[in-house]
Write an enzyme that holds these catalytic residues in place. Structure first.
Site, short mmCIF file in Angstrom:
data_model
loop_
_atom_site.label_atom_id
_atom_site.label_comp_id
_atom_site.label_asym_id
_atom_site.label_seq_id
_atom_site.Cartn_x
_atom_site.Cartn_y
_atom_site.Cartn_z
N HIS A 122 1.89 1.65 1.70
CA HIS A 122 2.93 1.49 2.72
C HIS A 122 3.92 0.37 2.39
CE1 HIS A 122 1.18 4.43 5.33
NE2 HIS A 122 0.08 3.73 5.56
N ASP A 159 -4.18 10.02 0.77
CA ASP A 159 -4.39 9.30 2.03
C ASP A 159 -3.81 10.13 3.17
OD1 ASP A 159 -4.83 6.07 2.88
OD2 ASP A 159 -3.53 7.21 4.23
N HIS A 161 -2.21 9.20 5.67
CA HIS A 161 -0.89 8.68 6.04
C HIS A 161 0.05 8.78 4.85
CE1 HIS A 161 -3.85 6.50 8.60
NE2 HIS A 161 -2.96 6.74 9.55
N ASP A 246 -9.09 8.40 4.69
CA ASP A 246 -8.98 8.49 6.13
C ASP A 246 -8.64 9.89 6.63
OD1 ASP A 246 -6.60 8.05 4.81
OD2 ASP A 246 -5.97 6.37 6.05
#
Length: 325
Positions: A122, A159, A161, A246
């Site tokens: 991120h 991931d 996200h 995740d």
């Protein structure tokens, strides 16, 4: 065979009562210790250099992280926590990834798993966010090209996200192909399927969005039916995996239903591609907030990279609804 890259500072990056905490790395290391480290060579990470960081981050961003940590740390935003030791941990998470990439390109091993924190995908060129301070995968990819002799790098981000930072850093580059499989909609709200990069990098970003409830078939089919062919055509000198766990069915922060075995199958699919292309694989830990699911999935990933077990073939139809036309 393979490398496991670690550093004690990962345990000292103190985030308190936060999903991204030192217990994540402790769970992974305990599971690997119980498995006698799966034959991996353990390698203590080096700190990244300023030159390596500045290839992907602004000097102002680097200095801000250092200054905040030197002052004792604090909240960078509502999600991202630092402590006095966080700058050192971030330097080693990025440096360990870059060093591992260079070692792989020098032929020291076929794959490396970097089990460090804070995560990185991120972190944008000038902004820390989403638990991430420096973008470990981006630092490694840039080092592979600038120092390791790789002409091109392919990065798969599984991931749950979207890795907005990795995308932002390389969106205009034709040297790094970024492919992300991520739940949509979900934090950080970036990564629409229609975005394919900008300028010289147009066509070298691939966003594969899946809805809440997507599971093993969808993720594995997208890897096998979309990501692997794209990477094969790109002909990279290094494959990188931004390995967040995740999307696991037991993870508390998202709503996907991937099982542990599917992470092994995705890793085995990338392993087979790497062997076909005769290139190494670098894996960097990103998310994953159920300690048991995280640890088991990391073990499955490393077993797949080190072994010869054929991955399960996902039904091709599982990928179809998630491919932008």
């Amino acid at each position: 065979m393979g490398l496991y890259v670690f550093h004690p500072s990962s345990h000292r990056h103190d985030t308190g009562a936060h999903p991204e905490n030192a217990g994540r790395v402790a769970a992974v290391e305990k599971a690997l210790e119980d498995a006698d480290w799966l034959g991996l060579e353990r390698l203590e990470a080096v700190a990244t250099t300023r030159e390596q960081l500045e290839r992907v981050h602004t000097p102002e961003h680097i200095d801000r992280i250092r200054e905040i940590c030197e002052a004792g740390g604090g909240m960078l935003d509502m999600d991202t926590v630092t402590s006095a030791e966080s700058y050192e941990a971030a330097l080693h998470a990025a440096g360990g990834a870059a060093d591992a990439a260079l070692r792989l390109l020098a032929g020291e091993a076929k794959f490396a798993f970097c089990g460090m924190r804070p995560p990185g995908h991120h972190a944008e060129r000038g902004k820390a966010m989403g638990f991430c301070l420096f973008n470990n995968v981006a630092v490694a990819a840039a080092a592979a090209i600038a120092e390791g002799g790789a002409e091109r790098v392919f990065a798969l981000d599984w991931d749950v996200h979207h890795g907005n930072g990795t995308e932002e850093i390389f969106a205009a580059s034709a040297d790094v192909y970024y492919a992300s499989i991520h739940q949509w909609p979900l934090y950080p709200g970036t990564g629409p399927a229609e975005f394919r990069g900008t300028g010289a990098g147009e066509g070298y970003t691939l966003n594969l969005t899946v809805p809440p409830g997507a599971g093993s078939d969808e993720f594995l089919a997208l890897v096998q039916q979309v990501v692997v062919p794209a990477a094969r055509e790109f002909e990279p000198g290094l494959l990188i995996i931004s390995a967040g766990y995740d999307a696991h069915r037991d993870d508390p922060l998202a709503s996907c239903l991937v099982d542990t075995e599917a992470y092994g199958d995705m890793a085995a699919s990338m392993r087979d591609l790497a062997r076909e292309l005769e290139v190494p694989v670098l894996v960097c830990l990103e998310g994953g907030y159920s300690p048991r699911a995280l640890a088991d999935s990391v073990v499955a990933t490393i077993e797949a990279l080190a072994g010869d077990r054929e991955p399960r073939t996902a039904p091709a139809a599982a990928a179809e609804p998630h491919i932008a036309r």
